[in-house]
Motif scaffolding. Structure first.
Motif, PDB file in Angstrom:
ATOM      1  N   GLN A 133      -1.339  10.573  -3.549  1.00 19.72           N
ATOM      2  CA  GLN A 133      -0.954   9.382  -2.793  1.00 19.72           C
ATOM      3  C   GLN A 133       0.531   9.083  -2.990  1.00 19.72           C
ATOM      4  O   GLN A 133       1.230   8.705  -2.044  1.00 19.72           O
ATOM      5  CB  GLN A 133      -1.783   8.170  -3.264  1.00 19.72           C
ATOM      6  CG  GLN A 133      -3.271   8.264  -2.937  1.00 19.72           C
ATOM      7  CD  GLN A 133      -3.600   7.718  -1.562  1.00 19.72           C
ATOM      8  OE1 GLN A 133      -2.789   7.753  -0.646  1.00 19.72           O
ATOM      9  NE2 GLN A 133      -4.807   7.207  -1.416  1.00 19.72           N
ATOM     10  N   ALA A 134       1.014   9.234  -4.204  1.00 18.16           N
ATOM     11  CA  ALA A 134       2.433   8.992  -4.478  1.00 18.16           C
ATOM     12  C   ALA A 134       3.319   9.946  -3.683  1.00 18.16           C
ATOM     13  O   ALA A 134       4.329   9.540  -3.089  1.00 18.16           O
ATOM     14  CB  ALA A 134       2.706   9.126  -5.976  1.00 18.16           C
ATOM     15  N   ILE A 135       2.933  11.225  -3.662  1.00 13.80           N
ATOM     16  CA  ILE A 135       3.699  12.224  -2.914  1.00 13.80           C
ATOM     17  C   ILE A 135       3.640  11.929  -1.413  1.00 13.80           C
ATOM     18  O   ILE A 135       4.663  11.979  -0.719  1.00 13.80           O
ATOM     19  CB  ILE A 135       3.172  13.642  -3.223  1.00 13.80           C
ATOM     20  CG1 ILE A 135       3.500  14.016  -4.669  1.00 13.80           C
ATOM     21  CG2 ILE A 135       3.764  14.667  -2.260  1.00 13.80           C
ATOM     22  CD1 ILE A 135       2.795  15.259  -5.168  1.00 13.80           C
ATOM     23  N   ALA A 154       3.769   2.990  -7.873  1.00 15.74           N
ATOM     24  CA  ALA A 154       2.545   2.367  -8.401  1.00 15.74           C
ATOM     25  C   ALA A 154       1.421   3.399  -8.464  1.00 15.74           C
ATOM     26  O   ALA A 154       0.667   3.452  -9.446  1.00 15.74           O
ATOM     27  CB  ALA A 154       2.138   1.179  -7.538  1.00 15.74           C
ATOM     28  N   TYR A 155       1.309   4.225  -7.431  1.00 16.70           N
ATOM     29  CA  TYR A 155       0.306   5.295  -7.449  1.00 16.70           C
ATOM     30  C   TYR A 155       0.608   6.289  -8.578  1.00 16.70           C
ATOM     31  O   TYR A 155      -0.312   6.770  -9.246  1.00 16.70           O
ATOM     32  CB  TYR A 155       0.278   6.032  -6.112  1.00 16.70           C
ATOM     33  CG  TYR A 155      -0.312   5.232  -4.985  1.00 16.70           C
ATOM     34  CD1 TYR A 155      -1.687   5.063  -4.853  1.00 16.70           C
ATOM     35  CD2 TYR A 155       0.513   4.632  -4.027  1.00 16.70           C
ATOM     36  CE1 TYR A 155      -2.237   4.327  -3.817  1.00 16.70           C
ATOM     37  CE2 TYR A 155      -0.026   3.886  -2.982  1.00 16.70           C
ATOM     38  CZ  TYR A 155      -1.393   3.737  -2.879  1.00 16.70           C
ATOM     39  OH  TYR A 155      -1.930   2.999  -1.855  1.00 16.70           O
ATOM     40  N   TYR A 156       1.891   6.576  -8.784  1.00 10.08           N
ATOM     41  CA  TYR A 156       2.271   7.493  -9.857  1.00 10.08           C
ATOM     42  C   TYR A 156       1.890   6.909 -11.221  1.00 10.08           C
ATOM     43  O   TYR A 156       1.314   7.602 -12.072  1.00 10.08           O
ATOM     44  CB  TYR A 156       3.779   7.778  -9.805  1.00 10.08           C
ATOM     45  CG  TYR A 156       4.268   8.657 -10.924  1.00 10.08           C
ATOM     46  CD1 TYR A 156       3.844   9.983 -11.023  1.00 10.08           C
ATOM     47  CD2 TYR A 156       5.146   8.172 -11.887  1.00 10.08           C
ATOM     48  CE1 TYR A 156       4.279  10.797 -12.054  1.00 10.08           C
ATOM     49  CE2 TYR A 156       5.586   8.982 -12.925  1.00 10.08           C
ATOM     50  CZ  TYR A 156       5.153  10.290 -12.997  1.00 10.08           C
ATOM     51  OH  TYR A 156       5.580  11.094 -14.025  1.00 10.08           O
ATOM     52  N   GLU A 191      -9.574  13.915 -11.975  1.00 10.93           N
ATOM     53  CA  GLU A 191      -9.774  13.846 -10.529  1.00 10.93           C
ATOM     54  C   GLU A 191      -9.127  12.579  -9.955  1.00 10.93           C
ATOM     55  O   GLU A 191      -8.466  12.618  -8.910  1.00 10.93           O
ATOM     56  CB  GLU A 191     -11.264  13.881 -10.182  1.00 10.93           C
ATOM     57  CG  GLU A 191     -11.524  13.948  -8.689  1.00 10.93           C
ATOM     58  CD  GLU A 191     -13.008  14.083  -8.360  1.00 10.93           C
ATOM     59  OE1 GLU A 191     -13.332  14.046  -7.152  1.00 10.93           O
ATOM     60  OE2 GLU A 191     -13.823  14.227  -9.290  1.00 10.93           O
ATOM     61  N   ARG A 192      -9.299  11.451 -10.645  1.00 14.08           N
ATOM     62  CA  ARG A 192      -8.664  10.209 -10.191  1.00 14.08           C
ATOM     63  C   ARG A 192      -7.154  10.297 -10.312  1.00 14.08           C
ATOM     64  O   ARG A 192      -6.417   9.805  -9.444  1.00 14.08           O
ATOM     65  CB  ARG A 192      -9.194   9.027 -11.008  1.00 14.08           C
ATOM     66  CG  ARG A 192     -10.627   8.652 -10.663  1.00 14.08           C
ATOM     67  CD  ARG A 192     -11.050   7.409 -11.424  1.00 14.08           C
ATOM     68  NE  ARG A 192     -12.373   6.958 -11.020  1.00 14.08           N
ATOM     69  CZ  ARG A 192     -12.963   5.862 -11.477  1.00 14.08           C
ATOM     70  NH1 ARG A 192     -12.334   5.099 -12.372  1.00 14.08           N
ATOM     71  NH2 ARG A 192     -14.156   5.512 -11.064  1.00 14.08           N
ATOM     72  N   ALA A 193      -6.680  10.916 -11.375  1.00 14.99           N
ATOM     73  CA  ALA A 193      -5.243  11.121 -11.538  1.00 14.99           C
ATOM     74  C   ALA A 193      -4.699  11.940 -10.375  1.00 14.99           C
ATOM     75  O   ALA A 193      -3.680  11.582  -9.761  1.00 14.99           O
ATOM     76  CB  ALA A 193      -4.965  11.815 -12.861  1.00 14.99           C
ATOM     77  N   ALA A 232       0.816  -1.219   0.000  1.00 11.63           N
ATOM     78  CA  ALA A 232       0.000   0.000   0.000  1.00 11.63           C
ATOM     79  C   ALA A 232       0.850   1.270   0.000  1.00 11.63           C
ATOM     80  O   ALA A 232       0.323   2.368  -0.194  1.00 11.63           O
ATOM     81  CB  ALA A 232      -0.935   0.009   1.199  1.00 11.63           C
ATOM     82  N   ASP A 233       2.155   1.134   0.231  1.00 18.30           N
ATOM     83  CA  ASP A 233       3.048   2.291   0.233  1.00 18.30           C
ATOM     84  C   ASP A 233       3.928   2.359  -1.010  1.00 18.30           C
ATOM     85  O   ASP A 233       4.935   3.067  -1.022  1.00 18.30           O
ATOM     86  CB  ASP A 233       3.929   2.273   1.486  1.00 18.30           C
ATOM     87  CG  ASP A 233       3.122   2.532   2.756  1.00 18.30           C
ATOM     88  OD1 ASP A 233       2.202   3.367   2.709  1.00 18.30           O
ATOM     89  OD2 ASP A 233       3.412   1.897   3.781  1.00 18.30           O
TER      90      ASP A 233
END
Length: 220
Positions: free
Chosen positions: A93-95, A70-72, A85-87, A65-66
């Motif tokens: 989350q990545a930051i 992957a979030y990027y 908005e999802r982007a 989850a960290d």
């Protein structure tokens, strides 16, 4: 060199089949390692297979989850789909999970900008320019958001800085022309519109700006 690093090298060399083979092997042998899924997601994104790329990034996040990258990657996939908005949420989350590179701040800023939240985009675009001060496009988009947020003098200074990095940046010349016109400096505005057209002959906004200024000067 391990399979992931070799796969990344293959992607850079446009050897996509070889990269896919290596990543498949890595995931088969290491099904609980998110890195393989992230790299396969990046490969699929490179091939414009956005839907499948998202699934690989989501699988990586399920495993860790960290996993900031992957979030990027997921943010980029949603950005490509214009799901801004999802982007935005995924870039944030990545930051929050430690990714502190210029690109993620730029993309978060652009996600907000594309939702017409120019003032909210400003700190992220500014941070991108601080982390990568030689990228003229980062700087230009920051200047554009300043202008659209009515910080005209600040925008002018940024567009001038863009031209020190890229003297033939037609959009920077165009926007400086608009600012000069706004400040009732038609001759300077005309010069910038002409510069924009010299570097991009089909710059329609500069053509229109030039016609307006020439008409204004004829009437004065």
């Amino acid at each position: 060199m391990d399979q992931n690093k070799r796969a990344i090298t293959y992607i850079k060399e446009n050897k996509f089949e070889e990269a896919a083979t290596l990543l498949n092997e890595f995931i088969t042998n290491n099904p609980d390692d998110p890195i393989g899924y992230i790299n396969f997601g990046n490969l699929l994104a490179h091939l414009n297979d956005t839907e499948r790329a998202k699934r690989f990034f989501e699988q990586a996040i399920q495993l860790d989850a960290d996993a900031a990258t992957a979030y990027y990657g997921l943010g980029n996939a949603y950005f490509e789909e214009e799901s801004y908005e999802r982007a935005q949420k995924n870039y944030q989350q990545a930051i929050d999970r430690g990714l502190q590179e210029a690109d993620v701040f730029y993309m978060l800023g652009m996600s907000l900008k594309n939702q017409e939240y120019d003032k909210l985009a400003l700190p992220y675009l500014l941070r991108a320019t601080e982390l990568n001060p030689t990228d003229d496009e980062f700087l230009f988009q920051y200047g554009l958001s300043l202008a659209q947020s009515h910080f005209i003098e600040e925008a002018k200074q940024v567009f001038e800085k863009v031209l020190t990095l890229h003297s033939e940046h037609s959009d920077a010349h165009y926007n400086l022309g608009v600012i000069k016109l706004y400040k009732d400096q038609p001759h300077e505005a005309l010069d910038h519109f002409n510069q924009a057209l010299a570097f991009q002959k089909d710059h329609l906004l500069a053509m229109n700006g030039k016609k307006q200024v020439e008409k204004l000067l004829e009437q004065s």
